[in-house]
Design an enzyme around this catalytic site. Structure first.
Site, PDB file in Angstrom:
ATOM      1  N   HIS B  76       8.899  61.301  27.024  1.00  8.92           N
ATOM      2  CA  HIS B  76       8.415  62.220  28.068  1.00  8.92           C
ATOM      3  C   HIS B  76       9.448  62.335  29.182  1.00  8.92           C
ATOM      4  O   HIS B  76       9.845  63.435  29.563  1.00  8.92           O
ATOM      5  CB  HIS B  76       7.074  61.727  28.618  1.00  8.92           C
ATOM      6  CG  HIS B  76       6.681  62.345  29.927  1.00  8.92           C
ATOM      7  ND1 HIS B  76       6.325  63.664  30.048  1.00  8.92           N
ATOM      8  CD2 HIS B  76       6.621  61.831  31.176  1.00  8.92           C
ATOM      9  CE1 HIS B  76       6.049  63.934  31.315  1.00  8.92           C
ATOM     10  NE2 HIS B  76       6.224  62.836  32.030  1.00  8.92           N
ATOM     11  N   ASP B 105      30.389  88.668  32.784  1.00 12.19           N
ATOM     12  CA  ASP B 105      29.759  87.644  31.960  1.00 12.19           C
ATOM     13  C   ASP B 105      30.161  86.290  32.539  1.00 12.19           C
ATOM     14  O   ASP B 105      30.842  86.243  33.559  1.00 12.19           O
ATOM     15  CB  ASP B 105      30.222  87.755  30.495  1.00 12.19           C
ATOM     16  CG  ASP B 105      29.205  87.138  29.544  1.00 12.19           C
ATOM     17  OD1 ASP B 105      28.882  85.950  29.720  1.00 12.19           O
ATOM     18  OD2 ASP B 105      28.722  87.851  28.640  1.00 12.19           O
ATOM     19  N   TRP B 141      13.009  55.997  30.315  1.00 10.27           N
ATOM     20  CA  TRP B 141      14.106  56.969  30.360  1.00 10.27           C
ATOM     21  C   TRP B 141      15.314  56.367  31.052  1.00 10.27           C
ATOM     22  O   TRP B 141      16.416  56.904  30.966  1.00 10.27           O
ATOM     23  CB  TRP B 141      13.679  58.260  31.058  1.00 10.27           C
ATOM     24  CG  TRP B 141      13.800  58.266  32.546  1.00 10.27           C
ATOM     25  CD1 TRP B 141      12.968  57.641  33.421  1.00 10.27           C
ATOM     26  CD2 TRP B 141      14.814  58.922  33.342  1.00 10.27           C
ATOM     27  NE1 TRP B 141      13.392  57.866  34.707  1.00 10.27           N
ATOM     28  CE2 TRP B 141      14.518  58.648  34.699  1.00 10.27           C
ATOM     29  CE3 TRP B 141      15.924  59.711  33.037  1.00 10.27           C
ATOM     30  CZ2 TRP B 141      15.308  59.127  35.747  1.00 10.27           C
ATOM     31  CZ3 TRP B 141      16.694  60.177  34.098  1.00 10.27           C
ATOM     32  CH2 TRP B 141      16.386  59.882  35.428  1.00 10.27           C
ATOM     33  N   SER B 169      27.352  68.943  26.354  1.00  9.09           N
ATOM     34  CA  SER B 169      26.775  70.251  26.634  1.00  9.09           C
ATOM     35  C   SER B 169      26.710  70.505  28.138  1.00  9.09           C
ATOM     36  O   SER B 169      27.111  71.566  28.622  1.00  9.09           O
ATOM     37  CB  SER B 169      25.382  70.339  26.016  1.00  9.09           C
ATOM     38  OG  SER B 169      24.601  71.287  26.668  1.00  9.09           O
ATOM     39  N   SER B 170      26.228  69.508  28.882  1.00  5.94           N
ATOM     40  CA  SER B 170      26.103  69.691  30.329  1.00  5.94           C
ATOM     41  C   SER B 170      27.464  69.873  30.988  1.00  5.94           C
ATOM     42  O   SER B 170      27.610  70.692  31.893  1.00  5.94           O
ATOM     43  CB  SER B 170      25.434  68.483  30.968  1.00  5.94           C
ATOM     44  OG  SER B 170      24.104  68.435  30.595  1.00  5.94           O
ATOM     45  N   HIS B 253      21.092  58.884  40.216  1.00  4.36           N
ATOM     46  CA  HIS B 253      20.665  59.471  41.473  1.00  4.36           C
ATOM     47  C   HIS B 253      21.214  60.888  41.670  1.00  4.36           C
ATOM     48  O   HIS B 253      20.432  61.802  41.931  1.00  4.36           O
ATOM     49  CB  HIS B 253      20.922  58.595  42.692  1.00  4.36           C
ATOM     50  CG  HIS B 253      20.324  59.260  43.872  1.00  4.36           C
ATOM     51  ND1 HIS B 253      18.992  59.173  44.165  1.00  4.36           N
ATOM     52  CD2 HIS B 253      20.836  60.152  44.724  1.00  4.36           C
ATOM     53  CE1 HIS B 253      18.716  59.976  45.165  1.00  4.36           C
ATOM     54  NE2 HIS B 253      19.832  60.587  45.537  1.00  4.36           N
ATOM     55  N   GLU B 255      21.838  62.808  39.460  1.00  4.77           N
ATOM     56  CA  GLU B 255      21.061  63.561  38.487  1.00  4.77           C
ATOM     57  C   GLU B 255      19.773  64.124  39.102  1.00  4.77           C
ATOM     58  O   GLU B 255      19.412  65.268  38.853  1.00  4.77           O
ATOM     59  CB  GLU B 255      20.720  62.660  37.294  1.00  4.77           C
ATOM     60  CG  GLU B 255      19.638  63.158  36.370  1.00  4.77           C
ATOM     61  CD  GLU B 255      20.062  64.373  35.563  1.00  4.77           C
ATOM     62  OE1 GLU B 255      21.282  64.597  35.425  1.00  4.77           O
ATOM     63  OE2 GLU B 255      19.171  65.096  35.102  1.00  4.77           O
ATOM     64  N   TYR B 257      19.288  64.984  42.088  1.00  2.62           N
ATOM     65  CA  TYR B 257      19.631  66.114  42.948  1.00  2.62           C
ATOM     66  C   TYR B 257      20.101  67.299  42.129  1.00  2.62           C
ATOM     67  O   TYR B 257      19.947  68.450  42.550  1.00  2.62           O
ATOM     68  CB  TYR B 257      20.651  65.708  44.009  1.00  2.62           C
ATOM     69  CG  TYR B 257      20.007  64.803  45.029  1.00  2.62           C
ATOM     70  CD1 TYR B 257      18.798  65.171  45.608  1.00  2.62           C
ATOM     71  CD2 TYR B 257      20.545  63.590  45.389  1.00  2.62           C
ATOM     72  CE1 TYR B 257      18.152  64.352  46.504  1.00  2.62           C
ATOM     73  CE2 TYR B 257      19.912  62.758  46.289  1.00  2.62           C
ATOM     74  CZ  TYR B 257      18.710  63.145  46.840  1.00  2.62           C
ATOM     75  OH  TYR B 257      18.068  62.326  47.710  1.00  2.62           O
ATOM     76  N   SER B 268      15.254  79.610  48.771  1.00  2.00           N
ATOM     77  CA  SER B 268      15.868  80.376  49.852  1.00  2.00           C
ATOM     78  C   SER B 268      15.782  81.873  49.571  1.00  2.00           C
ATOM     79  O   SER B 268      15.471  82.660  50.469  1.00  2.00           O
ATOM     80  CB  SER B 268      17.326  79.971  50.025  1.00  2.00           C
ATOM     81  OG  SER B 268      17.411  78.586  50.250  1.00  2.00           O
ATOM     82  N   HIS B 302      19.411  52.400  45.660  1.00  2.00           N
ATOM     83  CA  HIS B 302      18.029  52.341  46.170  1.00  2.00           C
ATOM     84  C   HIS B 302      17.019  52.271  45.031  1.00  2.00           C
ATOM     85  O   HIS B 302      15.844  52.045  45.273  1.00  2.00           O
ATOM     86  CB  HIS B 302      17.720  53.503  47.132  1.00  2.00           C
ATOM     87  CG  HIS B 302      17.735  54.862  46.513  1.00  2.00           C
ATOM     88  ND1 HIS B 302      18.224  55.953  47.158  1.00  2.00           N
ATOM     89  CD2 HIS B 302      17.317  55.332  45.307  1.00  2.00           C
ATOM     90  CE1 HIS B 302      18.103  57.019  46.399  1.00  2.00           C
ATOM     91  NE2 HIS B 302      17.561  56.666  45.263  1.00  2.00           N
ATOM     92  N   HIS B 303      17.483  52.458  43.808  1.00  2.00           N
ATOM     93  CA  HIS B 303      16.586  52.258  42.665  1.00  2.00           C
ATOM     94  C   HIS B 303      16.566  50.789  42.244  1.00  2.00           C
ATOM     95  O   HIS B 303      15.858  50.430  41.322  1.00  2.00           O
ATOM     96  CB  HIS B 303      17.033  53.107  41.484  1.00  2.00           C
ATOM     97  CG  HIS B 303      16.936  54.580  41.759  1.00  2.00           C
ATOM     98  ND1 HIS B 303      15.802  55.296  41.511  1.00  2.00           N
ATOM     99  CD2 HIS B 303      17.810  55.454  42.302  1.00  2.00           C
ATOM    100  CE1 HIS B 303      15.987  56.562  41.871  1.00  2.00           C
ATOM    101  NE2 HIS B 303      17.209  56.680  42.355  1.00  2.00           N
ATOM    102  N   THR B 328      18.265  67.337  54.306  1.00  2.00           N
ATOM    103  CA  THR B 328      17.116  67.933  53.626  1.00  2.00           C
ATOM    104  C   THR B 328      16.159  68.524  54.643  1.00  2.00           C
ATOM    105  O   THR B 328      15.578  69.596  54.437  1.00  2.00           O
ATOM    106  CB  THR B 328      16.385  66.883  52.773  1.00  2.00           C
ATOM    107  OG1 THR B 328      17.356  66.098  52.098  1.00  2.00           O
ATOM    108  CG2 THR B 328      15.505  67.552  51.751  1.00  2.00           C
ATOM    109  N   LYS B 331      17.127  71.878  55.734  1.00  4.03           N
ATOM    110  CA  LYS B 331      16.728  72.943  54.819  1.00  4.03           C
ATOM    111  C   LYS B 331      15.273  73.337  55.024  1.00  4.03           C
ATOM    112  O   LYS B 331      14.926  74.510  55.107  1.00  4.03           O
ATOM    113  CB  LYS B 331      16.950  72.505  53.361  1.00  4.03           C
ATOM    114  CG  LYS B 331      18.382  72.153  53.060  1.00  4.03           C
ATOM    115  CD  LYS B 331      18.721  72.288  51.594  1.00  4.03           C
ATOM    116  CE  LYS B 331      18.709  73.710  51.142  1.00  4.03           C
ATOM    117  NZ  LYS B 331      19.973  74.405  51.261  1.00  4.03           N
ATOM    118  N   ARG B 450       3.879  50.725  37.094  1.00  7.38           N
ATOM    119  CA  ARG B 450       4.072  51.854  36.197  1.00  7.38           C
ATOM    120  C   ARG B 450       4.399  51.344  34.801  1.00  7.38           C
ATOM    121  O   ARG B 450       4.600  50.147  34.605  1.00  7.38           O
ATOM    122  CB  ARG B 450       5.176  52.778  36.720  1.00  7.38           C
ATOM    123  CG  ARG B 450       6.510  52.085  36.901  1.00  7.38           C
ATOM    124  CD  ARG B 450       7.505  52.927  37.671  1.00  7.38           C
ATOM    125  NE  ARG B 450       8.080  53.962  36.802  1.00  7.38           N
ATOM    126  CZ  ARG B 450       9.308  54.469  36.961  1.00  7.38           C
ATOM    127  NH1 ARG B 450      10.087  54.028  37.941  1.00  7.38           N
ATOM    128  NH2 ARG B 450       9.762  55.390  36.149  1.00  7.38           N
TER     129      ARG B 450
END
Ligand code: HEA
Ligand code: HEA
Ligand code: CUA
Ligand SMILES: [Cu+2]
Lengths: 389, 525, 304
Positions: B76, B105, B141, B169-170, B253, B255, B257, B268, B302-303, B328, B331, B450
């Site tokens: 998941h 293109d 994950w 790919s990314s 991290h 990732e 964002y 926006s 921080h994780h 943030t 924004k 969790r």
């Protein structure tokens, strides 16, 4: 026509619906406090943490009220209908500086108490009592470094409760056979590590959560004033039974603690005596089934069939059937680099002998195999041989 | 901004039949492929979430075994992150970036198609691991070693390689976006005139190029530890399991964002359009995103507050993380200021966008709470974290994607969607998402870890509510599918501008736009 | 808008999906083969070979097509600029890939190894590894070799007296000079001196092969005489991963240069007067990148 009115209604209702739903969420926060908020815990540190939590929570709520306030105000007041001509401005230096600087100051306001609390938590030194906590798949071992007491702490919740065959007890999933016992008023230091994968030792009431990392030692300390039983859980995904390895701490008065230590030592002595006794096959089988249910089913399953690809089956295993010495060795040493750990320290000689005997007799293994059973003395000999080398 | 479009050279349109999709080099086709693929993945990942929620409906084990629960949980997370949200944003970039910068293109069209076609294969491999011996990956994950190395099922090897090609790919996708933006802008479109969605993707692409290779490095080390005897993550040989976490989160991290910056861009556009007002503080919006991106490289640990890092590291990562609230916040304030004294209407895209701002901010607040290290000792690996990241990801990223689809779908297919159904979809989703994830704050604070398939009795009530919400939310996505299909099949024709007062080059061309949009670049003043 | 060139947007192409499919076959084969080590599964191996062949074939035709488009003059200055950006950012992504491994090296050297040996803030870990004392290069392991093989010698600087027998030094010299030669080739290309270009490029390719040879010799020494293997704990792990991936990139870069050489010598590409030689430039950038990585390796893996 119907369509048009519907749109208008929706347009007008939109802001209201937003506010109503969001305020519901706000109300919830205050309904039943204890079930939905962090525990205050029972130590100075845990109370500090709780207060810090509430402080940042309220700050966030306050900021939310201001920001969403302006937003909802705009949503009400500046709809197409009420304000057909939009304003033209698209920046404002002063405002932008302001809303960069103010949040920054607020953050400093949070960072200061947070830093202080953290420093206190890290003020780690040797405790009055030092306990090594070792995570295993899926149980905890506690070693009292000064007193030479050590034992494993297993989940006691019945499989039938878990699989909804019988009603669940009060401490469902949070109960163990042997809690770790500590005295009040003493500084306790936990030296936390693991034997296989990473686990995490969490005791919410002490605000301690430290990962148990194989090969390294993390520390945490606490002083608890109130006797009681406190419950927590493993909080790092550690495989299949991660949800089934609770942490239970029993805090008692220092006198009771001394008594408990003495009892533990006496029990170890009695066990040694029992090893000398002659054990019959049926006695071993009875004992073995019990040990198996407690220590092995998690992986090898009740029917001895294991889980294909991860945990081998013991029913019909070549080793279990015909290779007694390797069978003993696996139990005593574990298998390097696999989930199969050494049981030499966590089970008594009797238990090991019994469980090997059991696995060599159960599931039809007795009819295929060499039929050799193992008695406690053999395990003692194995240990002695090993020490001699 | 206005544009002159010379449309004298419309060479051939799309090829016929299936080969159009298989062999295409057209950014619009590829965008469409990405979007449908990501939607399919969203359904699959969502179905797995339903398995998770169903098991958690009541305490006790009901429908799956713990082992399978862990596989569902892992897939998941992986599918939603790498299969649903990221490809959806890449799909949007494909459709929109060339049109927004006035390019014919993407810069490297063939590589573009390769980037897409890797995905179905990579996820095919990942999903097929469900049927392998020992089952699918079951280590979350975040695949922490050594659970994902020494103790992993054999399918981990397939997982590692599929992450490798996903990463390829990314990276190719990101290079394509960067080159398109840097090299293909219409004359006159300076960087500071670019639409914000383009800016957000430029920054996202840089993040991708910087961190995907690190992820590849991490899985490579896993592969070596598992099969070739190295000891990167094993203390017995001098390595450290925590090293894995550092490398993973150095990727992980940024990732997260990557999954929110394009959403900022989308919000926006939409908020400004439906407030009928120019976006407030364009320049500070750009700088805010740049700062967020830069900061995202120095907050990863921080994780890992509970892994026992030295005090100095804990403090550094706490302070750095808290800092992210500042840009943030800028924004959020700018969006609110855009609405202030606007002339607002509430069409479906706007509903989703407003909801995005509100609920993302709530998710941001819980993120800030998580950043406070001592408090994180209590929050970490509980449902409070799950609540946090679903707030930023579901009503954050996913809602922004839905907003974007409603907003640009008329442009893409030339038909208006059904506004009434759109709003119904919005309200069902809005209610569903909050009922699902808000209670998770409570059970998290009350102490539910969790990644567990079964839980103690005091968490029962809220879990039941959460599950009910999840099924409501899931079911309403079927409505979304229906709306999109209906719109693609037909409906009221859309004008080129679609929305009154919408700004940008994409609104200057027909709806649907010609197969090759700007074969001669428009002039941007 | 004078001077506008049309941007080349290729027609439909089968190559991308073939490439994606070959990747699929490749990883299925690779994962299957690796998982089957020791079990005698034979199919995966062939899947792997098939995947490699497919991948090689697809790439060949892909690059062939790009070259042909270039020769046909389909690419504008703008498209060339796209290739330049594309290659630059690809190299950056490679930099980040190596950064992960260098990061791992720095981490174990400054944190985990000292901690396991009882030094620093987490030195308590030494309780679990009592006989272990940390050094770098690590010629023992915390578990005292019960799970890992302990090497008897490291690859580090052996002292001034034995310096000339020290392969990494020669490797450095070879690779650094190859960076110079490839640059010479470039200068000559720009000056339209085709012959000199071929010669310098040829020398570069030869040096690349020589480097790989030296590296192979070094690995042989390590395995056969030093007992230093992938299985030697974290020193062996970082050593082989860093130098191994670098070596792999040398082969890749060398191969790219060799392709350029072939194109130049046998197909007379890079004709004088034709001003875009991006294929060669891309390969030479890559080569310089590989060189820089080596310098870092030499510093952090071999010397410090
Ligand atoms: C889109 C994805 C996304 C986004 C945008 C964020 C944004 C943030 N996240 Fe989140 N996060 C995740 C996805 C995301 N996160 C995921 C997936 C995980 C879990 C991974 C796993 O373990 O599986 C996670 C976990 C996670 C953790 C680890 C928790 C733990 O495991 O213990 C932390 C800790 O610091 C954190 C912090 C933050 C912060 C500070 C932000 C900030 O960017 C938020 C900033 C926003 C605001 C603060 C609101 C708006 C600001 C204002 C209105 C201004 C004024 C405000 C103040 C001054 C307070 N996140
Ligand atoms: C972008 C990312 C993303 C998205 C969109 C979601 C969406 C959802 N997530 Fe996810 N989640 C993660 C990312 C995401 N999640 C991550 C990273 C983790 C951590 C994994 C880990 O710990 O390793 C996680 C973990 C996670 C957990 C924690 C499990 C645990 O720790 O034990 C839960 C539990 O409730 C959950 C629930 C949901 C639900 C209900 C949705 C819903 O929003 C989904 C709704 C969508 C659908 C339902 C599909 C559409 C409809 C159909 C297919 C039709 C069928 C529908 C019905 C039968 C009703 N998620
Ligand atoms: Cu042990 Cu989770
Ligand atoms: Cu983060």
């Amino acid at each position: 026509m119907i369509r048009a009115t519907h749109y208008m209604l929706m347009n007008r209702l939109t802001p209201f619906l937003f506010v109503i739903i969001l305020s519901f969420m706000g109300v919830d926060v205050h309904s039943q406090w204890t079930d939905i908020n962090m525990t205050e815990g029972v130590t100075d540190i845990s109370r500090d943490v709780f207060n810090l939590h509430m402080l940042i929570f309220y700050i966030c709520v306050a900021i939310g009220v201001v920001v969403f306030g302006v937003m909802f105000y705009s949503m009400f007041m500046f709809t197409r209908k009420k304000n057909p001509e939009p304003a033209k401005f698209d920046d404002h230096k002063g405002l932008e500086i302001l809303w960069t600087v103010i949040p920054f100051l607020i953050l400093i306001g949070m960072a200061v108490p947070a830093t202080n609390t953290l420093k206190e938590m890290y003020a780690d030194e040797e405790g009055d009592i030092n306990i090594q906590v070792v995570g295993y798949q899926w149980k905890w071992e506690y070693k009292y470094l000064e007193d030479n007491v050590n034992f494993f702490s297993n989940l006691t919740t019945d499989q039938d409760e878990i699989y909804n065959q019988v009603p669940k007890g009060e401490n469902y999933l949070l109960e163990v056979d042997e809690p770790v016992v500590i005295p009040t008023g003493k500084r306790i230091r936990f030296l936390i590590t693991a034997n296989d994968v990473i686990h995490s030792w969490w005791m919410p009431d002490f605000a301690i959560k430290q990962d148990a990392i194989p090969g390294f030692i993390n520390t945490a300390w606490t002083v608890v004033e109130e006797p009681g039983i406190y419950r927590g859980q493993c909080t790092e995904l550690c495989g299949k039974n991660h949800g089934f390895m609770p942490v239970v701490v029993k805090v008692v008065t220092p006198e009771e603690y001394e008594l408990w230590v003495a009892e533990k030592k006496e029990a170890a002595y009695q066990l040694a005596l029992l090893t000398e006794k002659e054990w019959s096959l049926s006695e071993l089988m009875l004992k073995g089934e019990e040990v198996y249910a407690k220590n092995c089913v998690a992986c090898h399953q009740t029917n001895g069939m294991g889980i294909q690809g991860i945990f081998p089956k013991l029913a019909g295993s070549e080793i279990v059937l015909n290779n007694k010495s390797r069978n003993v060795e696996i139990l005593m040493e574990g298998v390097q680099g696999a989930a199969m750990q050494s049981f030499a320290n966590q089970l008594s000689e009797i238990d090991i002998a019994a469980v090997i005997t059991y696995t060599r007799q159960a599931w039809g293994n007795d009819s295929d195999g060499d039929g050799k059973i193992v008695v406690p003395k053999e395990i003692v000999e194995y240990k002695e041989n090993k020490n001699n080398i | 901004m206005s544009a002159v479009v010379e449309s004298h050279d419309h060479h051939h349109g799309p090829a016929k039949g299936i080969s159009r999709w298989l062999f295409t080099t057209n950014h619009k086709d590829i965008g469409t492929l990405y979007l449908w693929f990501s939607f399919a993945m969203f359904l699959i990942g969502g179905a797995m979430a339903m398995v998770i929620r169903a098991e958690l409906f009541q305490p006790g084990m009901q429908i799956v075994e713990p082992e399978f629960y862990n596989q569902m949980l892992t897939l998941h997370g992986l599918i939603m992150v790498f299969g649903a949200v990221m490809p959806a944003f890449v799909g949007l970039a494909n459709w929109l970036v060339p049109m927004m910068v006035g390019a014919p293109d993407m810069a490297l069209p063939r590589m573009n198609n390769l980037s897409f076609w890797i995905l179905p294969f990579a996820f095919g491999v990942m999903l097929s691991s469900l049927f392998m011996e020992g089952g699918a990956p079951n280590f979350g994950w975040t695949f922490y070693a050594p659970l994902s190395t020494t103790y992993a099922p054999p399918s981990v090897t397939f997982f590692i390689f599929s992450v490798h090609i996903l990463g390829a790919s990314s990276i190719m996708g990101a290079i394509n976006v960067i080159v398109t933006i840097m090299n293909m802008r219409a004359p006159g479109m300076t960087l500071m005139k670019m639409p914000l969605f383009v800016w957000s993707w430029l920054i996202t692409a840089y993040l991708l190029i910087a961190v995907m290779p690190v992820l590849a490095g991490a899985v490579t080390m896993m592969l070596m530890d598992i099969h070739f005897g190295t000891s990167f993550f094993n203390a017995a040989g001098g390595g450290d399991p925590v090293l894995f976490q550092h490398i993973f989160w150095f990727f992980g991290h940024p990732e997260v964002y990557i999954m929110i910056l394009p959403a900022f861009g989308i919000a926006s556009h939409i908020i400004s359009t439906f407030s009928r007002k120019k976006l407030f503080g364009y320049t500070s919006m750009v700088w805010a995103m740049v700062s967020i991106a830069i900061l995202s490289f120095v907050v990863w640990a921080h994780h890992m507050f509970t892994v026992g890092m030295p005090l100095a590291a804990e403090l550094f990562f706490m302070w750095a993380t808290m800092l992210i609230a500042v840009p943030t916040g800028v924004k959020v304030f700018n969006w609110v200021a855009t609405m202030f004294r606007g002339s607002i209407t509430y069409e479906t895209p706007m509903l989703f966008a407003i909801c995005f701002v509100v609920l993302f901010t709530i998710g941001g607040f819980s993120g800030l709470m998580l950043a406070i290290t001592p408090a994180d000792f209590q929050y970490h690996d509980t449902y409070f974290v799950v609540a946090h990241f679903h707030y930023v990801l579901v009503p954050g990223s996913v809602f922004s994607i839905m907003a974007a689809v409603y907003y640009w779908l008329p442009k893409w297919c030339g038909n208006m969607y059904d506004e009434r159904l759109g709003r119904l979809h919005f309200w069902l989703s809005f209610i569903g998402v909050n009922v699902t994830f808000f209670p998770q704050h409570f059970i998290g604070l009350a102490g539910m870890p969790r990644r567990i398939p079964d839980y103690a009795l005091q968490f029962a009530d809220w879990n039941m509510i959460s599950t009910a919400g999840a099924f409501l939310f899931g079911a309403s996505q079927i409505l979304f599918l229906f709306i999109v299909v209906k719109t693609v099949m037909g409906g009221k024709k859309a004008t080129p501008e679609v929305w009154e007062g919408a700004q940008g080059l994409e609104w200057t061309v027909d709806s649907p736009p010609p197969y090759h949009t700007f074969s001669t670049p428009p002039l941007v003043k | 808008m004078s001077g506008y060139e049309k941007y080349y947007v290729p027609d439909q192409s089968k190559l991308p999906i073939y490439a994606a499919f070959s990747m699929f076959v490749l990883i299925m084969g690779a994962a299957g083969t690796i998982n089957a080590v020791g079990t005698g599964d034979s199919i995966s191996k062939y899947v792997l070979y098939f995947g490699l062949a497919l991948m090689g074939g697809t790439l060949f035709f892909w690059f062939k097509q790009v070259v042909q488009e270039h020769l046909a003059g389909l690419d504008s200055t703008q498209l060339n600029q796209s290739f330049v950006y594309g290659m630059a950012w690809f190299i950056f992504s490679e930099v980040m890939f190596f950064a992960a491994f260098f990061g791992a090296l720095f981490y174990v050297r400054t944190f985990s190894v000292p901690w396991l040996g009882g030094e620093g803030e987490k030195g308590l870990a030494n309780m679990l590894w009592q006989d272990f004392s940390p050094t770098w290069p690590l010629l023992t392991t915390p578990d005292q070799g019960s799970m890992y093989n302990i090497p008897n010698k490291s690859m580090s600087f052996p002292g001034w007296d034995k310096m000339l027998l020290w392969l990494p030094l020669w490797n450095t010299i070879v690779l650094l000079s190859s960076s110079v030669t490839v640059h010479m080739a470039h200068i000559n290309l720009k000056a339209n001196k085709k012959k000199k270009f071929n010669i310098w490029l040829g020398i570069t390719v030869a040096l690349a092969i020589f480097f790989v040879g030296l590296q192979a010799l070094e690995y042989y020494e390590a395995y056969a005489h030093y007992g230093l293997t992938l299985n030697s704990g974290i020193y062996g792990s970082t050593f082989f991963m860093l130098t191994g991936f670098h070596g792999f990139h040398v082969m890749l870069g060398g191969f790219m240069l060799a392709v350029m050489l072939t194109r130049s010598v046998f197909y007379n590409h890079f004709k004088p007067g034709h001003h875009e030689h991006f294929g060669f430039e891309a390969a030479s950038w890559y080569w310089h990148f590989v060189d820089v990585v080596w310098v870092m390796l030499f510093l952090f893996v071999y010397i410090l």
